[in-house]
Design an enzyme around this catalytic site. Sequence first.
Site, short mmCIF file in Angstrom:
data_model
loop_
_atom_site.label_atom_id
_atom_site.label_comp_id
_atom_site.label_asym_id
_atom_site.label_seq_id
_atom_site.Cartn_x
_atom_site.Cartn_y
_atom_site.Cartn_z
N ARG A 156 38.61 41.12 36.03
CA ARG A 156 38.86 40.53 37.36
C ARG A 156 38.02 39.27 37.44
NH1 ARG A 156 39.09 43.26 43.27
NH2 ARG A 156 41.16 43.70 42.42
N HIS A 167 48.03 39.24 40.53
CA HIS A 167 47.47 40.59 40.65
C HIS A 167 48.54 41.59 40.20
CE1 HIS A 167 44.85 43.70 41.71
NE2 HIS A 167 44.81 43.62 43.02
N GLN A 200 48.39 45.55 40.89
CA GLN A 200 48.70 45.96 42.26
C GLN A 200 50.21 46.05 42.46
OE1 GLN A 200 46.48 46.78 44.95
NE2 GLN A 200 48.43 47.61 45.62
N ASP A 222 48.91 40.59 52.98
CA ASP A 222 47.60 40.64 52.33
C ASP A 222 46.63 39.89 53.25
OD1 ASP A 222 45.54 40.81 50.46
OD2 ASP A 222 46.41 39.37 49.05
N CYS A 261 47.93 45.58 49.96
CA CYS A 261 47.16 45.99 48.79
C CYS A 261 45.77 46.50 49.16
CB CYS A 261 47.07 44.83 47.80
SG CYS A 261 46.22 43.37 48.43
N ARG A 308 47.63 53.01 42.24
CA ARG A 308 46.89 52.18 41.28
C ARG A 308 46.45 53.04 40.10
NH1 ARG A 308 44.49 47.46 42.96
NH2 ARG A 308 44.13 47.23 40.73
N1 NVA Z 1 44.45 38.29 47.70
C1 NVA Z 1 43.31 39.15 47.73
C2 NVA Z 1 43.63 40.47 47.10
C3 NVA Z 1 42.52 41.47 47.14
C4 NVA Z 1 42.86 42.75 46.43
C5 NVA Z 1 42.16 38.47 47.00
O1 NVA Z 1 42.40 37.82 45.98
O2 NVA Z 1 41.03 38.57 47.46
N1 CP Z 2 43.85 46.05 46.09
C1 CP Z 2 42.77 45.86 45.33
O1 CP Z 2 42.84 45.28 44.23
O2 CP Z 2 41.62 46.38 45.84
P1 CP Z 2 40.14 46.14 45.31
O3 CP Z 2 39.77 44.71 45.57
O4 CP Z 2 39.31 47.11 46.11
O5 CP Z 2 40.08 46.45 43.84
#
Ligand code: NVA
Ligand code: CP
Length: 301
Positions: A104, A131, A134, A219, A259, A287
């Site tokens: 990540r 992502h 997800q 989101d 998500c 997930r």
């Molecule tokens: N769009 C959000 C998703 C979090 C799971 C982010 O990138 O922070």
């Molecule tokens: N939806 C998602 O990826 O959650 P986290 O940021 O908690 O991993």
Amino acid sequence: MAVRHFLTLLDFTPQELLAVLARAIELKKMRVDGVIYEPFRGKVLGMIFEKSSTRTRVSFEAGMAQFGGSAIFLSPRDTQLGRGEPIEDSARVISRMVDIVMIRTFAHDTIERFAAYSRVPVINGLTDDHHPCQILADLQTFIEHRGQLQGKTFAWVGDGNNMCNSYIHAAHQLGFQLRIACPYGFEPDPTLLEEYKHCATLVKTAEDAVAGAHLIATDVWTSMGQEAEQSIRKRRFSTYQVNPRLMDLAAPDALFMHCLPAHRGEEISEDMLDDPRAVVWDEAENRLHAQKALMEFLLSH
Ligand code: NVA
Ligand code: CP
């Protein structure tokens, strides 16, 4: 045979994606039935997190443990990654020690560079641009509740962000139409919209996006890394909240997904997650199952 990675949904064929989703549903049933299945004994997952996470970390770590393997959590704070060791060097070293890697990070290019130097499969656990894990969970959830994806209309309401981009890829791969409603200036990349105009359409308002749609997804308005824009985003996104009244414009059997983490009072109303159309807890649970199926696929190809 070249190592397979999962950096975006385009890394798999539509048939492979559907096979992973079907397997995820099977693995979920096995877990409910208490079946012990440990194909990954002795295998190690390296998890590099440059951003926070609850779901991604817990699902990968639990999934690996359930499969009889183990996972190592790595953060830039306490590895040499945070002190400037090049990603290419880190990839060469880490991938000689573990069997599969999840990352990540911020720039999508970082995960592409890691994958280019990795001996083992690399999974995208979220970048600024995509992502895909997800979306696997979202698609599994839709299939479980409503059946096939092909021919459906999905609505994306809110930010044209990493989740939205991955939904565009999913629409292309799996044959559904995506309507996207974003405030002006927060749309997905125009080149992506042009490339996928056969399956993704930008519309003006949230109401236009959800009209008759089978799935409504949204989101956060401010993604990780965009914290400095939070107050401007709150103002610009105020007419893009998903609430039960907006959902009433969708198909009678429409589902709502997010998500998570969610901000009640911003992208969703206080009561949206309690609405019977919301399937976010199944979505979050999936997930685990979707990523177990994904890891199983990657380690057997
Ligand atoms: N769009 C959000 C998703 C979090 C799971 C982010 O990138 O922070
Ligand atoms: N939806 C998602 O990826 O959650 P986290 O940021 O908690 O991993």
